[in-house]
Design an enzyme around this catalytic site. Sequence first.
Site, PDB file in Angstrom:
ATOM      1  N   ASN A   1       0.870  -1.176   0.000  1.00 10.23           N
ATOM      2  CA  ASN A   1       0.000   0.000   0.000  1.00 10.23           C
ATOM      3  C   ASN A   1       0.906   1.225   0.000  1.00 10.23           C
ATOM      4  O   ASN A   1       1.517   1.538   1.010  1.00 10.23           O
ATOM      5  CB  ASN A   1      -0.889  -0.037   1.255  1.00 10.23           C
TER       6      ASN A   1
ATOM      7  N   LYS B   1       0.088   4.290  -0.250  1.00  9.23           N
ATOM      8  CA  LYS B   1      -0.520   5.486   0.349  1.00  9.23           C
ATOM      9  C   LYS B   1      -0.262   6.697  -0.553  1.00  9.23           C
ATOM     10  O   LYS B   1      -0.302   6.556  -1.769  1.00  9.23           O
ATOM     11  CB  LYS B   1      -0.009   5.674   1.779  1.00  9.23           C
TER      12      LYS B   1
ATOM     13  N   GLU C   1      -6.637   4.801   8.036  1.00 10.67           N
ATOM     14  CA  GLU C   1      -6.340   6.217   7.768  1.00 10.67           C
ATOM     15  C   GLU C   1      -7.536   6.908   7.130  1.00 10.67           C
ATOM     16  O   GLU C   1      -7.757   8.103   7.319  1.00 10.67           O
ATOM     17  CB  GLU C   1      -5.074   6.317   6.892  1.00 10.67           C
TER      18      GLU C   1
ATOM     19  N   GLY D   1       2.941   1.991  10.845  1.00  7.39           N
ATOM     20  CA  GLY D   1       3.991   3.003  10.697  1.00  7.39           C
ATOM     21  C   GLY D   1       4.737   3.326  11.977  1.00  7.39           C
ATOM     22  O   GLY D   1       5.455   4.319  12.046  1.00  7.39           O
TER      23      GLY D   1
HETATM   24  P1  PGA Z   1       3.011   0.119   7.599  1.00  9.96           P
HETATM   25  O1  PGA Z   1       1.521   0.381   7.046  1.00  9.96           O
HETATM   26  O2  PGA Z   1       3.481  -1.186   6.983  1.00  9.96           O
HETATM   27  O3  PGA Z   1       3.813   1.295   7.128  1.00  9.96           O
HETATM   28  O4  PGA Z   1       2.939   0.023   9.086  1.00  9.96           O
HETATM   29  C1  PGA Z   1       0.621  -0.663   6.888  1.00  9.96           C
HETATM   30  C2  PGA Z   1      -0.679  -0.141   6.337  1.00  9.96           C
HETATM   31  O5  PGA Z   1      -1.128   0.932   6.766  1.00  9.96           O
HETATM   32  O6  PGA Z   1      -1.308  -0.781   5.463  1.00  9.96           O
END
Ligand code: PGA
Length: 250
Positions: free
Chosen positions: A10, A12, A94, A173
């Site tokens: 992902n 984002k 999110e 994150g």
């Molecule tokens: P991350 O995000 O691997 O950066 O923790 C995962 C996600 O939000 O799908």
Amino acid sequence: MARRKLVAGNWKMHGLAGDLGEVTAVSLAAETAGADVALCLPATLIERAVRAAPGFAIGGQDVHSADKGAHTGCISAAMLIDAGARLTIVGHSERREAQGESDAEVKAKAETALSAGLDVILCIGESDAVREAGRAVETVSAQLDASLPHGAAASTGVPDRLAIAYEPIWAIGTGKVPSTADIAEMHAALRGRLVAAYGEAGDAVRILYGGSVKASNAAEIFAVADVDGALVGGASLKSADFVPIVEAAR
Ligand code: PGA
């Protein structure tokens, strides 16, 4: 039942034309991977990524529940498919937080996407306050029950085309990851909810773990019962970080 793992990235709100080389590198690794692999990209990159990596699964990160209409800034399932996407994420925390998306909206998005022919990764997960209060399993189970697609969209072929991503919000994150015992407890509970909702077919729905997955912890997480893959954010942006995670799913 043996489920083939799915490792999805992902991106984002990251990724410009100059990053398409990362997509092609991942697509090459995916050809020999022992798992399904996908990258969910910003909408602006989808068509170019599909051209750069033909045959590789590219997805969106969100979709509107309506087929079309006066929804400024939104993207429809038909638009994603038109751009070459094969799947989409719905209900990422999110978006649930920043855009105030409810379970009912997420469910409607999943139903629209599946009906249109997109595979769906449906995200759920608890906050740290809920985890600390000892209510993670009941809260996330209820979130799943209220977000799961039903009706026509939940019939033919859906168990194979739907994946659930369990993503504790506090793990996204942050570098923090739940214990393997906590992941196992949650995934077992979610499997029970899927079977309650879909009968035997609920056994075919893949349950991904998401939240600070990286090369150094992927193998341990993939070994947990009922973990059928991962949704990866930060570590999916560079093929050098993501490909080792794909390889750990073998
Ligand atoms: P991350 O995000 O691997 O950066 O923790 C995962 C996600 O939000 O799908």
